[in-house]
Scaffold this motif. Structure first.
Motif, short mmCIF file in Angstrom:
data_model
loop_
_atom_site.label_atom_id
_atom_site.label_comp_id
_atom_site.label_asym_id
_atom_site.label_seq_id
_atom_site.Cartn_x
_atom_site.Cartn_y
_atom_site.Cartn_z
N ASP A 119 -11.05 0.38 3.83
CA ASP A 119 -10.22 1.17 4.74
C ASP A 119 -9.54 0.25 5.74
N GLU A 120 -9.70 -1.08 5.53
CA GLU A 120 -9.10 -2.03 6.45
C GLU A 120 -7.58 -2.07 6.24
N GLU A 121 -6.86 -2.01 7.33
CA GLU A 121 -5.40 -1.86 7.33
C GLU A 121 -4.69 -2.82 6.37
N GLN A 122 -5.04 -4.13 6.46
CA GLN A 122 -4.28 -5.14 5.73
C GLN A 122 -4.44 -5.03 4.21
N ALA A 123 -5.47 -4.34 3.76
CA ALA A 123 -5.72 -4.27 2.31
C ALA A 123 -5.42 -2.89 1.74
N ARG A 124 -4.84 -2.04 2.55
CA ARG A 124 -4.62 -0.67 2.08
C ARG A 124 -3.51 -0.63 1.01
N ASP A 125 -3.70 0.18 -0.02
CA ASP A 125 -2.75 0.30 -1.13
C ASP A 125 -2.50 -1.04 -1.82
N LYS A 126 -3.60 -1.72 -2.11
CA LYS A 126 -3.54 -2.99 -2.84
C LYS A 126 -4.48 -2.90 -4.07
N ASN A 127 -4.31 -3.84 -5.00
CA ASN A 127 -5.19 -3.98 -6.16
C ASN A 127 -5.38 -2.68 -6.94
N PHE A 128 -4.30 -2.20 -7.52
CA PHE A 128 -4.34 -0.93 -8.26
C PHE A 128 -4.82 -1.11 -9.71
N ALA A 129 -4.70 -2.32 -10.25
CA ALA A 129 -4.98 -2.51 -11.68
C ALA A 129 -6.43 -2.18 -12.03
N GLY A 130 -6.63 -1.63 -13.20
CA GLY A 130 -7.98 -1.31 -13.64
C GLY A 130 -8.63 -2.49 -14.32
N LEU A 131 -7.81 -3.31 -14.99
CA LEU A 131 -8.37 -4.39 -15.79
C LEU A 131 -7.66 -5.72 -15.54
N LEU A 132 -6.30 -5.67 -15.43
CA LEU A 132 -5.52 -6.90 -15.34
C LEU A 132 -4.80 -7.00 -13.99
N PRO A 133 -5.29 -7.86 -13.08
CA PRO A 133 -4.65 -8.04 -11.78
C PRO A 133 -3.19 -8.49 -11.90
N LEU A 134 -2.81 -8.94 -13.11
CA LEU A 134 -1.42 -9.35 -13.38
C LEU A 134 -0.41 -8.34 -12.86
N TRP A 135 -0.68 -7.05 -13.05
CA TRP A 135 0.28 -6.02 -12.62
C TRP A 135 0.44 -6.04 -11.10
N ASP A 136 -0.66 -6.25 -10.39
CA ASP A 136 -0.58 -6.31 -8.92
C ASP A 136 0.18 -7.56 -8.48
N ILE A 137 -0.04 -8.67 -9.21
CA ILE A 137 0.65 -9.92 -8.87
C ILE A 137 2.16 -9.72 -9.09
N LEU A 138 2.53 -9.13 -10.25
CA LEU A 138 3.94 -8.91 -10.58
C LEU A 138 4.63 -7.96 -9.63
N PHE A 139 3.92 -6.91 -9.21
CA PHE A 139 4.58 -5.85 -8.43
C PHE A 139 4.21 -5.88 -6.95
N GLY A 140 3.64 -7.01 -6.50
CA GLY A 140 3.48 -7.24 -5.07
C GLY A 140 2.36 -6.48 -4.38
N THR A 141 1.31 -6.12 -5.12
CA THR A 141 0.22 -5.40 -4.47
C THR A 141 -1.12 -6.15 -4.60
N TYR A 142 -1.04 -7.45 -4.92
CA TYR A 142 -2.27 -8.23 -5.12
C TYR A 142 -2.82 -8.67 -3.77
N TYR A 143 -4.13 -8.48 -3.57
CA TYR A 143 -4.75 -8.88 -2.30
C TYR A 143 -6.14 -9.47 -2.55
N MET A 144 -6.24 -10.79 -2.41
CA MET A 144 -7.53 -11.46 -2.59
C MET A 144 -7.66 -12.62 -1.62
N PRO A 145 -7.85 -12.36 -0.32
CA PRO A 145 -7.99 -13.46 0.64
C PRO A 145 -9.20 -14.32 0.28
N LYS A 146 -9.06 -15.64 0.54
CA LYS A 146 -10.09 -16.58 0.10
C LYS A 146 -11.45 -16.36 0.73
#
Ligand SMILES: [Zn+2]
Ligand SMILES: [Zn+2]
Length: 287
Positions: free
Chosen positions: A209-236
């Motif tokens: 529920d943290e603001e900066q990660a809201r509506d991120k990482n929608f993919a079920g299996l392949l994060p590729l879709w999030d990377i391609l469409f700008g919704t990937y969130y994986m801070p180190k």
């Protein structure tokens, strides 16, 4: 196909409960959940409700599109015929078809998931996001409409392209287990493959529920879709720690199933014209 049995579900529950409990012990004490964490009874009820009720509804809905589809393509309904696919795609090696089905299905799943974060469908999906103590068992908390719509949307293009669904029949249990695993109270991220396959860390960011990660990482299996469409969130360094949604979803199963149908019409109509795309950070709160 054999359906689920009470015994099978009880045994699966006991095994998964024990395994994930044991794995959780490797986390620091403050990051473990109590055995009877919040929502345990609700999710325990879903453990039976989802396979027996939701999946039955979903099967009827999938049949509702597969049967007319079969009449159009084959001139009759024959389950075996559908499972074998048709045209050029069905002549590819089975493993190539399996990869194709997973990629197409996951791509559709990504966009459908984004649609479920939009204004119209959010209340159905808010049920899944209502777990505040998120662990493996939270995976089964899915509204029947959410499940049926996702499955129909994912199946239809796969059938239409001519892929043989039989190619993925063997992987279905693995996919189910994956869906459970990505909710687990663990920080796993598959190391160098963290951007290739969805992991607990990847999907738990989706649930935060943290603001900066809201509506991120929608993919079920392949994060590729999030990377391609700008919704990937994986801070180190950081790990998600707060889960849930501001939408006031009831805590019990029956309340949750009924919840999306009790629309707060006035509240919704007064909203601005937020579209289906979930780029507005506060979409969760509008629904
Ligand atoms: Zn979601
Ligand atoms: Zn989830």
């Amino acid at each position: 196909m054999e359906g689920p049995t009470l015994w099978g579900l009880a045994i699966a529950f006991a095994i998964l409960f024990t395994v994930f409990r044991a794995l959780e012990l490797f986390r620091s004490r403050d990051r473990r959940l109590p055995i009877f964490r919040k929502g345990f009874l609700t999710d325990g009820a879903y453990w039976l409700f989802t396979p027996f009720v939701t999946k039955a509804i979903t099967r009827i809905c999938v049949a509702g599109v597969a049967i007319p589809f079969a009449f159009i393509v084959y001139g009759k309904f024959d389950r075996e015929l559908i499972l074998q696919g048709f045209g050029p795609a069905s002549r590819l090696p089975l493993w190539v078809q399996a990869v194709g089905i997973l990629a197409v299905g996951d791509f559709i799943g990504y966009w459908m998931h984004r649609a479920f974060h939009g204004r119209r469908l959010w209340r159905f999906h808010a049920v899944h996001h209502s777990s505040v103590d998120l662990d493996w068992l939270s995976a089964v908390r899915v509204h029947p409409v959410n499940d049926a719509v996702m499955r129909v949307a994912g199946t239809l293009p796969v059938l239409a392209l001519g892929f043989a669904p039989v190619a993925v029949a063997g992987i279905v249990p693995v996919l189910t287990l994956m869906a459970i695993l990505v909710h687990a109270n663990l920080d796993w991220d598959w190391g160098p493959f963290r951007a290739v396959i969805a992991s607990p860390r990847f999907h738990r960011w989706h649930h935060t529920d943290e603001e900066q990660a809201r509506d991120k990482n929608f993919a079920g299996l392949l994060p590729l879709w999030d990377i391609l469409f700008g919704t990937y969130y994986m801070p180190k360094e950081e790990r998600p720690s707060r889960f849930g949604t501001m939408t006031p979803v009831p805590t019990g199963l029956i309340g949750q199933v009924v919840f999306p149908f009790r629309r707060q019409a006035s509240a919704v109509r007064s909203q601005s014209t937020a579209g289906e795309r979930p780029q507005a950070a506060a979409l969760h709160h509008q629904a």
